[in-house]
Design a protein around this motif. Structure first.
Motif, mmCIF file in Angstrom:
data_model
loop_
_atom_site.group_PDB
_atom_site.id
_atom_site.type_symbol
_atom_site.label_atom_id
_atom_site.label_comp_id
_atom_site.label_asym_id
_atom_site.label_seq_id
_atom_site.Cartn_x
_atom_site.Cartn_y
_atom_site.Cartn_z
ATOM 1 N N SER B 28 0.748 -1.383 0.054
ATOM 2 C CA SER B 28 0.105 -0.145 -0.045
ATOM 3 C C SER B 28 0.699 1.227 -0.028
ATOM 4 O O SER B 28 0.277 2.536 -0.436
ATOM 5 N N SER B 52 0.933 7.708 -7.953
ATOM 6 C CA SER B 52 -0.081 7.239 -7.159
ATOM 7 C C SER B 52 -1.102 8.448 -6.884
ATOM 8 O O SER B 52 -2.285 8.183 -6.548
ATOM 9 N N ASP B 55 -5.265 8.507 -11.204
ATOM 10 C CA ASP B 55 -5.913 7.186 -11.324
ATOM 11 C C ASP B 55 -5.996 6.792 -12.812
ATOM 12 O O ASP B 55 -6.485 5.655 -12.957
ATOM 13 N N ASN B 67 -6.111 1.775 -9.140
ATOM 14 C CA ASN B 67 -7.327 1.573 -8.028
ATOM 15 C C ASN B 67 -6.551 1.560 -6.862
ATOM 16 O O ASN B 67 -6.345 0.359 -6.467
ATOM 17 N N LYS B 68 -6.218 2.620 -6.176
ATOM 18 C CA LYS B 68 -5.432 2.363 -4.575
ATOM 19 C C LYS B 68 -6.240 1.872 -3.645
ATOM 20 O O LYS B 68 -5.685 1.005 -2.767
ATOM 21 N N THR B 69 -7.516 1.886 -3.883
ATOM 22 C CA THR B 69 -8.471 1.277 -2.815
ATOM 23 C C THR B 69 -8.336 -0.164 -2.664
ATOM 24 O O THR B 69 -8.222 -0.811 -1.684
ATOM 25 N N VAL B 70 -8.283 -0.840 -4.021
ATOM 26 C CA VAL B 70 -8.396 -2.264 -3.786
ATOM 27 C C VAL B 70 -6.799 -2.615 -4.549
ATOM 28 O O VAL B 70 -6.705 -3.882 -4.865
ATOM 29 N N LYS B 71 -5.920 -1.813 -4.534
ATOM 30 C CA LYS B 71 -4.440 -2.076 -4.941
ATOM 31 C C LYS B 71 -4.394 -2.783 -6.238
ATOM 32 O O LYS B 71 -3.891 -4.137 -6.367
#
Lengths: 116, 113
Positions: B28, B52, B55, B67-71
């Motif tokens: 993360s 990062s 998007d 999509n950093k939320t779900v890597k």
């Protein structure tokens, strides 16, 4: 971008011998990197080659097995020592294309090593 | 040259279709990502990168989505051509160790004429 060349492009070696791989970059860079790509696998970082200091090795890789030289800002060598068939891999070097952004890495064509 | 894709996931598409190659990353703290293309017998070739704080980023016929939320990272190739056939790798950098990349497992893309 950086233009990177490697020698040799491939080699077949006998068990117990050593091979030194050369990497040349077309511009001066502070850091160069050596990776290994085993057959059918992704790339794994072996070490960071810093000019003017000892190389920094990743977990699972040691200097006695993979000694590295960095005599100047455009050149590095990786030696694979006392080879066994398990060392058969592609060995790749990389370097940044922009001295102000080290994370943008470009790769050489690789050295394809087969150990018998 | 030898195959580097014997143990990798595969994607087969028809020429002219759009291709989507996916990659999951685990760190993360990673803040920079690159997609590479590796043709048989060659070293990885830089395709496109993304930081990062973005998007989406577009290049010539390629788009990278982050999509950093779900890597999760994806590479979209528009109007895929036979010359796009290769192994594609995502790579990440955590930002604390400059230049050091962690590579994903790779995907073999085969484009049929």
């Amino acid at each position: 971008s950086a233009v990177i060349s490697q020698k040799p492009s491939r080699d077949i070696c006998q068990r117990g011998t050593s091979l030194t791989i050369q990497c040349q970059v077309d511009s001066q860079v502070t850091m160069m990197f050596w990776y290994r790509q085993q057959p059918g696998q992704s790339l794994t970082l072996i070490a960071t080659a810093n000019q003017g200091s000892e190389a920094t090795y990743e977990s699972g890789f040691v200097i006695d097995k993979f000694p590295i030289s960095r005599p100047n800002l455009t050149f590095s060598t990786l030696t694979v020592s006392n080879m066994s068939p398990e060392d058969s891999s592609i060995y790749l070097c990389s370097a940044p294309g922009d001295r102000d952004f080290l994370n943008e890495q470009f790769f050489g064509p690789g050295t394809r090593l087969t150990v018998l | 040259g030898e195959s580097v894709g014997l143990h990798l996931p595969t994607l087969s598409v028809q020429e002219g279709d759009n291709s989507i190659i996916n990659c999951a990353y685990s760190n993360s703290a990673s803040d920079y990502f690159i997609w590479y293309k590796q043709e048989s017998g060659k070293g990885p070739q830089f395709i496109i990168d993304i930081r990062s704080n973005m998007d989406k980023r577009q290049g010539q016929r390629v788009t990278v989505l982050l999509n950093k939320t779900v890597k999760h990272l994806s590479l979209q190739i528009a109007a895929t051509q036979p010359g796009d056939s290769a192994v594609y790798f995502c790579a990440e950098n955590s930002g604390t160790s400059y230049g050091k990349l962690t590579f994903g497992q790779g995907t073999i893309l085969t484009v049929h004429p």
